[in-house]
Design an enzyme around this catalytic site. Structure first.
Site, PDB file in Angstrom:
ATOM      1  N   SER A  64       0.794  -1.243   0.000  1.00  0.00           N
ATOM      2  CA  SER A  64       0.000   0.000   0.000  1.00  0.00           C
ATOM      3  C   SER A  64       0.818   1.280   0.000  1.00  0.00           C
ATOM      4  O   SER A  64       0.239   2.362  -0.134  1.00  0.00           O
ATOM      5  CB  SER A  64      -0.942   0.015   1.199  1.00  0.00           C
ATOM      6  N   LYS A  67       0.243   3.501  -2.858  1.00  0.00           N
ATOM      7  CA  LYS A  67      -0.914   4.419  -2.925  1.00  0.00           C
ATOM      8  C   LYS A  67      -0.478   5.895  -2.858  1.00  0.00           C
ATOM      9  O   LYS A  67      -1.175   6.772  -3.352  1.00  0.00           O
ATOM     10  CB  LYS A  67      -1.920   4.081  -1.815  1.00  0.00           C
ATOM     11  N   TYR A 189      -4.208  -2.096 -10.276  1.00  0.00           N
ATOM     12  CA  TYR A 189      -4.099  -1.955  -8.818  1.00  0.00           C
ATOM     13  C   TYR A 189      -3.191  -3.056  -8.232  1.00  0.00           C
ATOM     14  O   TYR A 189      -2.314  -2.784  -7.406  1.00  0.00           O
ATOM     15  CB  TYR A 189      -5.501  -1.994  -8.188  1.00  0.00           C
ATOM     16  N   TYR A 241      -3.570   2.992   8.079  1.00  0.00           N
ATOM     17  CA  TYR A 241      -4.771   2.203   8.376  1.00  0.00           C
ATOM     18  C   TYR A 241      -5.526   2.804   9.554  1.00  0.00           C
ATOM     19  O   TYR A 241      -5.617   4.016   9.681  1.00  0.00           O
ATOM     20  CB  TYR A 241      -4.398   0.723   8.638  1.00  0.00           C
ATOM     21  N   VAL A 259       1.445  -3.570   3.985  1.00  0.00           N
ATOM     22  CA  VAL A 259       1.505  -4.828   4.726  1.00  0.00           C
ATOM     23  C   VAL A 259       2.774  -5.640   4.431  1.00  0.00           C
ATOM     24  O   VAL A 259       2.997  -6.679   5.053  1.00  0.00           O
ATOM     25  CB  VAL A 259       0.247  -5.711   4.518  1.00  0.00           C
TER      26      VAL A 259
END
Ligand code: GLU
Length: 305
Positions: A64, A67, A189, A241, A259
């Site tokens: 992530s 992102k 993605y 998160y 992660v």
């Protein structure tokens, strides 16, 4: 040796008590197999100096953290329009939650939860000619490393375990918040999640966020100074998160985690950092990584507040 280098050198020892308290991500085998007690950290200063410690040059799955780079590129192309389709509020829900989308009419809370990142991926698909290659070229350029690659095995496993992401994409499409074919959005993605980079690559690649949006190695901008502030704000409020409050409280820097155990952190105007250690706490953030950032900030005083 500078003060920063000295402090960096003490961190592997300072976090060693946290090893064994968390667990590497296990939703795909390729991540579960990574040796738990790896630890690396890199710093890239706005003035162009790099410092590293431990396993800082070993590539890992950025997951992530991608992102941040996809959002930055989407803002570069689409500007404010990105925020007509994605919100800027912390979600308070797990990163792959479906329920919030229903009562908020298909507008994801922020670009760092999966639903938001799928919309961002869709925006990029509409703006890039060869999305995967263009994105890879961009990442290689801002990290000055032509060897960066994606991990085919992680990519395939993301597909095999991507049911929730597929559900999110279909759901977003039902609100017309996905414009390209769902298969293409998911493919792109998953590709972004499966890029492999080292702490040094990531510290360099995120240096524009510590330097008013300037490309770290070329005389041009990645994003504008205002966009830089906005991305940093989103990292502070939504980048880790459901633990973003804890990070703001204990670390006090804009951060984005993945992660794979990596965390990128920005000291605005001064430097970008990346720490990697695969054992995650309950909220999905690297435990040794968070401890290292806490210690670094305590010792340097380099927090934004
Ligand atoms: N590939 C993961 C997913 O979309 C991203 C995990 C992460 O948050 O780092 O499920």
């Amino acid at each position: 040796m500078t003060k920063i280098e000295t402090i960096l050198g003490t961190l592997p020892e300072a976090v060693s008590h946290t090893f064994g308290q968390g667990k590497p991500a296990n939703y795909i085998p390729a991540l579960a197999e990574v040796c738990g007690n790896k630890f690396g950290m890199a710093i890239s200063t706005a003035k162009g100096r790099d410092f590293i410690v431990g396993d800082a040059e070993e590539a890992f799955s950025i997951q992530s953290i991608s992102k941040v780079f996809s959002l930055s590129l989407a803002m570069h192309y689409a500007g404010e329009k990105v925020f007509e389709r994605v919100g800027v509020e912390p979600s308070g829900n797990p990163f792959h939650s479906l329920s919030q989308l229903e009562y908020e009419n298909g507008i994801p809370r922020n670009p760092f939860i999966n639903a938001g990142a799928l919309v961002v991926a869709d925006i990029l698909l509409s703006n890039l000619n060869s999305p995967k290659q263009d994105f890879l070229d961009h990442i290689r350029s801002i990290s000055k490393n032509l060897d960066i690659q994606y991990d085919e095995r992680v990519f395939r496993s993301e597909y095999d375990n991507g049911q929730r992401n597929a559900a999110l994409a279909y759901y977003l499409k039902s609100f017309d918040n996905i414009k390209n074919p769902i298969a293409q959005v998911l493919d792109f993605y998953f590709y972004l999640c499966s890029l492999n980079m080292s702490c040094l690559d990531l510290a360099r690649a995120s240096r524009f966020l510590a330097d008013d949006g300037r490309h770290p190695f070329k005389d041009k901008s990645v994003v504008s100074p205002l966009q830089t502030r906005r991305i940093n704000t989103l990292m502070m409020t939504c980048g880790t998160y459901d633990e973003a409050g804890e990070f703001a409280f204990h670390v006090g820097l804009p951060c984005k985690s993945g992660v794979g155990g990596g965390i990128v952190a920005i000291v605005p105007g001064k430097m970008s950092l990346c720490v990697w250690s695969p054992e995650l706490g309950k909220k999905g953030n690297s435990l040794p990584g968070m401890q290292a950032l806490k210690t670094f900030v305590e010792q340097t005083g380099l927090a934004v507040f």
